[in-house]
Design a protein around this motif. Sequence first.
Motif, PDB file in Angstrom:
ATOM      1  N   CYS A  49       0.842  -1.214   0.000  1.00  0.00           N
ATOM      2  CA  CYS A  49       0.000   0.000   0.000  1.00  0.00           C
ATOM      3  C   CYS A  49       0.869   1.254   0.000  1.00  0.00           C
ATOM      4  O   CYS A  49       0.538   2.252  -0.656  1.00  0.00           O
ATOM      5  CB  CYS A  49      -0.923   0.001   1.203  1.00  0.00           C
ATOM      6  SG  CYS A  49      -2.287  -1.202   1.053  1.00  0.00           S
ATOM      7  N   LEU A  52       2.035   1.734  -3.518  1.00  0.00           N
ATOM      8  CA  LEU A  52       0.977   2.259  -4.383  1.00  0.00           C
ATOM      9  C   LEU A  52       0.744   3.744  -4.136  1.00  0.00           C
ATOM     10  O   LEU A  52       0.561   4.532  -5.069  1.00  0.00           O
ATOM     11  CB  LEU A  52      -0.314   1.467  -4.175  1.00  0.00           C
ATOM     12  CG  LEU A  52      -0.281   0.002  -4.636  1.00  0.00           C
ATOM     13  CD1 LEU A  52      -1.584  -0.709  -4.256  1.00  0.00           C
ATOM     14  CD2 LEU A  52      -0.047  -0.089  -6.138  1.00  0.00           C
ATOM     15  N   VAL A  57      -1.365   5.875  -6.608  1.00  0.00           N
ATOM     16  CA  VAL A  57      -2.552   5.019  -6.580  1.00  0.00           C
ATOM     17  C   VAL A  57      -3.180   5.076  -5.196  1.00  0.00           C
ATOM     18  O   VAL A  57      -2.476   4.954  -4.178  1.00  0.00           O
ATOM     19  CB  VAL A  57      -2.193   3.558  -6.933  1.00  0.00           C
ATOM     20  CG1 VAL A  57      -3.423   2.661  -6.804  1.00  0.00           C
ATOM     21  CG2 VAL A  57      -1.624   3.476  -8.339  1.00  0.00           C
ATOM     22  N   PRO A  59      -5.134   3.215  -2.538  1.00  0.00           N
ATOM     23  CA  PRO A  59      -5.411   1.791  -2.314  1.00  0.00           C
ATOM     24  C   PRO A  59      -6.630   1.507  -1.437  1.00  0.00           C
ATOM     25  O   PRO A  59      -6.812   0.368  -1.015  1.00  0.00           O
ATOM     26  CB  PRO A  59      -4.130   1.319  -1.614  1.00  0.00           C
ATOM     27  CG  PRO A  59      -3.675   2.508  -0.840  1.00  0.00           C
ATOM     28  CD  PRO A  59      -4.089   3.725  -1.619  1.00  0.00           C
ATOM     29  N   VAL A  78       1.543  -3.085 -12.175  1.00  0.00           N
ATOM     30  CA  VAL A  78       1.366  -1.666 -12.493  1.00  0.00           C
ATOM     31  C   VAL A  78       2.102  -1.323 -13.794  1.00  0.00           C
ATOM     32  O   VAL A  78       1.560  -0.660 -14.683  1.00  0.00           O
ATOM     33  CB  VAL A  78       1.869  -0.776 -11.345  1.00  0.00           C
ATOM     34  CG1 VAL A  78       1.873   0.700 -11.767  1.00  0.00           C
ATOM     35  CG2 VAL A  78       0.994  -0.959 -10.110  1.00  0.00           C
ATOM     36  N   ILE A  91      -5.991   3.733 -13.509  1.00  0.00           N
ATOM     37  CA  ILE A  91      -5.971   2.686 -12.474  1.00  0.00           C
ATOM     38  C   ILE A  91      -6.801   3.120 -11.271  1.00  0.00           C
ATOM     39  O   ILE A  91      -7.524   2.324 -10.671  1.00  0.00           O
ATOM     40  CB  ILE A  91      -4.522   2.367 -12.070  1.00  0.00           C
ATOM     41  CG1 ILE A  91      -3.778   1.747 -13.261  1.00  0.00           C
ATOM     42  CG2 ILE A  91      -4.482   1.424 -10.864  1.00  0.00           C
ATOM     43  CD1 ILE A  91      -2.291   1.521 -13.026  1.00  0.00           C
ATOM     44  N   ASN A  92      -6.738   4.393 -10.925  1.00  0.00           N
ATOM     45  CA  ASN A  92      -7.530   4.887  -9.786  1.00  0.00           C
ATOM     46  C   ASN A  92      -9.024   4.842 -10.056  1.00  0.00           C
ATOM     47  O   ASN A  92      -9.834   4.781  -9.136  1.00  0.00           O
ATOM     48  CB  ASN A  92      -7.111   6.311  -9.435  1.00  0.00           C
ATOM     49  CG  ASN A  92      -5.883   6.343  -8.548  1.00  0.00           C
ATOM     50  OD1 ASN A  92      -5.691   5.462  -7.699  1.00  0.00           O
ATOM     51  ND2 ASN A  92      -5.028   7.340  -8.728  1.00  0.00           N
ATOM     52  N   PRO A  95      -9.343   0.570  -9.352  1.00  0.00           N
ATOM     53  CA  PRO A  95      -8.149  -0.035  -8.748  1.00  0.00           C
ATOM     54  C   PRO A  95      -8.237  -1.545  -8.579  1.00  0.00           C
ATOM     55  O   PRO A  95      -7.214  -2.202  -8.374  1.00  0.00           O
ATOM     56  CB  PRO A  95      -8.049   0.670  -7.390  1.00  0.00           C
ATOM     57  CG  PRO A  95      -9.401   1.213  -7.122  1.00  0.00           C
ATOM     58  CD  PRO A  95     -10.005   1.513  -8.440  1.00  0.00           C
ATOM     59  N   LEU A  98      -5.844  -4.133 -10.116  1.00  0.00           N
ATOM     60  CA  LEU A  98      -4.561  -4.518  -9.529  1.00  0.00           C
ATOM     61  C   LEU A  98      -4.646  -5.857  -8.808  1.00  0.00           C
ATOM     62  O   LEU A  98      -3.617  -6.423  -8.421  1.00  0.00           O
ATOM     63  CB  LEU A  98      -4.074  -3.434  -8.561  1.00  0.00           C
ATOM     64  CG  LEU A  98      -3.731  -2.080  -9.203  1.00  0.00           C
ATOM     65  CD1 LEU A  98      -3.373  -1.067  -8.143  1.00  0.00           C
ATOM     66  CD2 LEU A  98      -2.591  -2.247 -10.205  1.00  0.00           C
TER      67      LEU A  98
END
Length: 471
Positions: A49, A52, A57, A59, A78, A91-92, A95, A98
């Motif tokens: 975390c 990230l 990112v 998490p 990633v 990605i956000n 998420p 992932l």
Amino acid sequence: LQNPNFRVKFYEPYCSTTSSKLPEYEMPTVTWGVIQGRKEKLVSRVIICDYLKSIGVVPDELEDLELPSTVEVMRERVEFLQKIGLTIDDINEYPLMLGCSLRKNVIPVLGYLEKIGIPRSRMGEFVKIYPQCLHASVVVELSPVVRFLRGLDVEKQDIGYVLMKFPELLGFKLEGTMSTSVAYLVSIGVNPRDIGPMVTQYPYFLGMRVGTMIKPLVDYLLSLGFPKKILARMLEKRPYLLGYRLQETVKPNVDCLLSFGIRKESLVSVVAQFPQIIGLPLKAKLSSQQYFFNLKLKIDPEGFALAVERMPQIVCLKPNVIMKPVEFLVGRGIPADEVAKMVVKCPQLVALQVGLMKNSFYFFKSEMNRPLKELVEFPEYFTYSLESRIKPRYQRLQSKGILRCSLGWFLNCSDGRFEERFEGKYIESESCGPSFCMGGKLELPGNDVLGEEEEDESDDDEVLHRRTVSL
């Protein structure tokens, strides 16, 4: 229990053999994590975390998700997603991607998508639109949808195009919305062989519920007077009509047409000629166009309504396009008020190319040597091809010395009817041409009613033929 030397460069079953510029999807260097106890897992989660967060990112949504045991595995996920074109912001947005294993999920899915036609250069765009596909099973979920589309006669080379337009199709159940939508359209008369082209043009209808979206729209259009057969043909050619919202767009637009003077009995004709009209921001377009017609062409609201009934596409024509043919006619000595009458009678005039109008006008004046009054009475003259209809027919009439016929008599008829008139040496009573009659047979003024296939000469025409007049 890692083996740092284990690395598979290509994932053979799903490798593309057509792209030489782009590298193949690589298998991760770290494919297994170490066996961890509860304490080690908690420590590993905190470290991942933190990693990230360090790259931007968030998490928070990964709390209930099983994460890999090492930062190296997460970093590889990633970097792989970034390599196919996704950004940290993408990605956000989702998420949970992932949590997908590169070996078990991501690479098999992307390889399959590329195999069925999604270009590698647009793979990131596809995943961005529908990231849920990364969780899917190729065999259980993706492949059956593709087989379903092929079963609808979607061409193999169009599968990728269809899925790029509507990636969410991969998440639909075959026995649910998609099958129901297709079955309903076929039940109202849509040709099953046309479903494939409809899907290629507008795949979104496969995701529409019949009871709440498709059927209410179809029922409303039928209530306006559309026969099912005609409506089915419209939907085959323009499936995007199914995407128009009934309450928010279609009904208000129909009410708008009525409020601007379009007769209720003409609504079906208007929509059939220009189906897009029920999906436009119509009130604004009609208001501005009616004002323009009144200001520049001196056509009153009633005349404007008649023009819309005869050619509804005029609601979308730009003022400079409209004025060019009008200025041409005025410049040839036709009074402005007569030009206005011509436009109401034949609104197609305002969509014609001035260059073609010049050629037709020159032939009318120099070769046919007729008065302008005939153009005012029959403005449709400009809508016929000079080379393929006007010239050859007029020259044939000249060869027999037939000079007294009107423009409409030798132009406003089929080739077969022209031959009958030409050989028979008679002039029929003038007519306005075919009238639009939805739901039944086509009524030809002055003649019997004809069905889908033109019938033989009617008795009235035989009587008229016997009463031929020598010219």
